[in-house]
Write a protein that holds these residues in place. Structure first.
Motif, short mmCIF file in Angstrom:
data_model
loop_
_atom_site.label_atom_id
_atom_site.label_comp_id
_atom_site.label_asym_id
_atom_site.label_seq_id
_atom_site.Cartn_x
_atom_site.Cartn_y
_atom_site.Cartn_z
N SER A 1 -6.84 16.26 -9.08
CA SER A 1 -6.10 16.27 -10.35
C SER A 1 -6.93 16.95 -11.43
CB SER A 1 -5.58 14.88 -10.74
OG SER A 1 -6.54 13.89 -10.57
N SER A 2 -8.00 16.31 -11.93
CA SER A 2 -8.79 17.01 -12.95
C SER A 2 -9.72 18.06 -12.33
CB SER A 2 -9.63 16.00 -13.74
OG SER A 2 -10.63 15.47 -12.90
N GLY A 3 -10.10 17.87 -11.09
CA GLY A 3 -11.04 18.80 -10.44
C GLY A 3 -12.48 18.33 -10.55
N THR B 1 -14.03 15.69 -9.31
CA THR B 1 -14.63 15.21 -8.05
C THR B 1 -15.17 16.39 -7.24
OG1 THR B 1 -13.11 13.35 -8.01
CG2 THR B 1 -14.18 13.90 -5.92
N ASP C 1 0.71 4.06 1.40
CA ASP C 1 0.92 4.70 2.71
C ASP C 1 2.03 4.04 3.52
OD1 ASP C 1 -2.12 6.05 2.87
OD2 ASP C 1 -1.97 4.14 1.84
N ARG D 1 0.87 -1.19 0.00
CA ARG D 1 0.00 0.00 0.00
C ARG D 1 0.90 1.23 0.00
NH1 ARG D 1 -4.60 0.97 3.86
NH2 ARG D 1 -4.76 2.62 2.32
N ASN E 1 3.07 13.65 -1.72
CA ASN E 1 2.05 13.91 -0.70
C ASN E 1 2.18 12.91 0.45
OD1 ASN E 1 1.17 12.27 -3.03
ND2 ASN E 1 -0.67 11.87 -1.84
O1 PRT Z 1 -4.40 1.18 -1.73
P1 PRT Z 1 -3.44 2.30 -1.54
O2 PRT Z 1 -3.40 2.85 -0.15
O3 PRT Z 1 -2.08 1.91 -2.05
O4 PRT Z 1 -3.90 3.44 -2.53
P2 PRT Z 1 -4.72 4.80 -2.25
O5 PRT Z 1 -6.16 4.52 -2.51
O6 PRT Z 1 -4.32 5.41 -0.95
O7 PRT Z 1 -4.09 5.76 -3.34
P3 PRT Z 1 -4.47 6.02 -4.86
O8 PRT Z 1 -4.13 4.83 -5.69
O9 PRT Z 1 -5.82 6.63 -4.99
O10 PRT Z 1 -3.41 7.19 -5.16
C1 PRT Z 1 -2.04 6.95 -5.07
C2 PRT Z 1 -1.32 8.27 -5.31
O11 PRT Z 1 -1.66 8.79 -6.60
C3 PRT Z 1 -1.64 9.40 -4.36
O12 PRT Z 1 -0.98 9.30 -3.10
C4 PRT Z 1 -1.16 10.60 -5.16
O13 PRT Z 1 0.24 10.75 -5.01
C5 PRT Z 1 -1.44 10.20 -6.61
N1 PRT Z 1 -2.64 10.85 -7.20
C6 PRT Z 1 -2.64 11.56 -8.36
C7 PRT Z 1 -3.89 10.88 -6.72
C8 PRT Z 1 -4.67 11.62 -7.61
N2 PRT Z 1 -3.86 12.03 -8.62
C9 PRT Z 1 -6.08 11.81 -7.36
N3 PRT Z 1 -6.75 12.48 -8.15
N4 PRT Z 1 -4.46 10.31 -5.62
C10 PRT Z 1 -5.77 10.47 -5.39
N5 PRT Z 1 -6.60 11.19 -6.21
C11 PRT Z 1 -8.04 11.22 -5.82
C12 PRT Z 1 -8.40 12.34 -4.83
O14 PRT Z 1 -8.17 11.89 -3.51
C13 PRT Z 1 -9.87 12.58 -5.13
O15 PRT Z 1 -10.68 11.62 -4.49
O16 PRT Z 1 -8.88 11.45 -6.95
C14 PRT Z 1 -9.95 12.32 -6.60
C15 PRT Z 1 -9.79 13.63 -7.32
O17 PRT Z 1 -9.50 13.44 -8.67
P4 PRT Z 1 -10.09 14.47 -9.76
O18 PRT Z 1 -9.45 14.04 -11.05
O19 PRT Z 1 -11.57 14.30 -9.76
O20 PRT Z 1 -9.66 15.86 -9.34
#
Ligand code: PRT
Ligand code: ZN
Length: 285
Positions: A160-162, A164, A54, A52, A73
């Motif tokens: 990222s894209s905004g 959400t 984290d 994972r 992050n």
């Molecule tokens: O299971 P595990 O713990 O390994 O994965 P996770 O669910 O914690 O992480 P994951 O796979 O979602 O993301 C891994 C990493 O990708 C993050 O720590 C960031 O460094 C990077 N990353 C890049 C992002 C995004 N872009 C992103 N958009 N991580 C998350 N998001 C989520 C954000 O939290 C929100 O819910 O996407 C949503 C927003 O996206 P938009 O495109 O709608 O703005």
């Protein structure tokens, strides 16, 4: 026993595929894990652990893995004792504050408010730097729904894209951190593993450099060669070869892709014809 470099990458999620692809572009053959915890490369002394995201900084700090690929992050939130070696150019996002779409925003309005986030450490740093006292609600997922269900007035989450934020009636108002995937290493690597990691880093940098550059070929009348060469300095200087048609040459060089769009008109203006731009796989400088 043969020394192997142990590198931790995300098991599944947004960084998984790009991490595997980067290793493959570095000429390292690994299967993408499936349900496995680890996998060995066929042609490089490397073992890949699938974890994972984290947990990766902790494993690297504890020297269970020598290195890892994880978002900035996570690195800066977890505050583990690891060294950031290189930004990798993927997984780009930003950690931002968002509030209701129709709200006026001024930083000071966060005073006394409830802010939902999965990044309490980075958010607290931002609040301290801006001398704001607010109530941080740490939640582990779906942060964007917190204002809608009355849990918080604002959120601090990755964007990222905004889209959400948009679909949840929120707007981004402050960016706390710009983030992308990075290569991290344990701070006390032994000599053999340090050497292996340096050789992996050398490959990563060659792949990254190649991605930003293109190989360019064009035909030019000989009397414009000076002008065209000055526009295309290349790695050392361009290669110039005579064409079968007299008075013409073929010019080969390497160019930053962004520069190409800036100088294309000048190249054409100087008489360049038959311009080809092709990708470079690896670039050693
Ligand atoms: O299971 P595990 O713990 O390994 O994965 P996770 O669910 O914690 O992480 P994951 O796979 O979602 O993301 C891994 C990493 O990708 C993050 O720590 C960031 O460094 C990077 N990353 C890049 C992002 C995004 N872009 C992103 N958009 N991580 C998350 N998001 C989520 C954000 O939290 C929100 O819910 O996407 C949503 C927003 O996206 P938009 O495109 O709608 O703005
Ligand atoms: Zn995670």
């Amino acid at each position: 026993m043969v020394t192997k470099l142990r590198i931790a990458i995300q098991k599944s999620g947004r960084l998984h595929e790009d991490s595997i692809r980067l290793l493959q572009e570095c000429g390292i053959d690994i299967s993408n894990g499936g349900n496995k915890l680890k996998s060995s490369a066929a042609n490089f002394p490397l073992e890949v652990f699938f974890l994972r995201d984290d947990d990766i900084p902790q494993y690297v700090e504890d020297a269970v893995a020598d290195a890892g690929i994880v978002g900035e992050n996570v690195v800066y939130e977890k505050k583990k004792q690891v060294e950031v070696m290189e930004q990798l150019g993927f997984g780009k996002c930003r950690l931002s504050i968002a509030v209701g779409r129709n709200e006026e925003f001024d930083r000071k309005q966060l005073e006394g408010k409830r802010i939902a986030t999965s990044y309490p450490v980075l958010l607290q740093e931002y609040l301290d730097n801006n001398k704001i006292t607010a109530d941080i609600h740490e939640i582990s997922g779906s942060v964007e729904i917190a204002p809608g269900i009355g849990l918080a007035e604002a959120i601090c989450d990755l964007v990222s894209s905004g889209s959400t934020l948009l679909t949840n009636g929120l707007k981004e108002v402050e960016t706390i951190l710009h983030s992308q995937a990075v290569l991290i290493q344990n701070k006390n690597l032994g000599e053999a593993n340090r050497t292996l990691l340096q050789s992996l880093l050398f490959r990563i940098r060659s792949v990254k450099k190649a991605k930003n550059n293109k190989y360019i070929l064009l035909n030019a009348p000989n009397d414009s060669l000076d002008k065209i060469i000055s526009l295309l300095p290349g790695m050392k200087s361009p290669t110039v070869l005579p064409l079968a048609t007299s008075g013409w040459s073929s010019v080969h060089s390497v160019i930053d892709e962004n520069d190409f769009w800036r100088i294309i008109e000048q190249l054409k203006g100087a008489g360049a014809q038959g311009i080809l731009v092709v990708p470079i796989e690896k670039m050693i400088v």
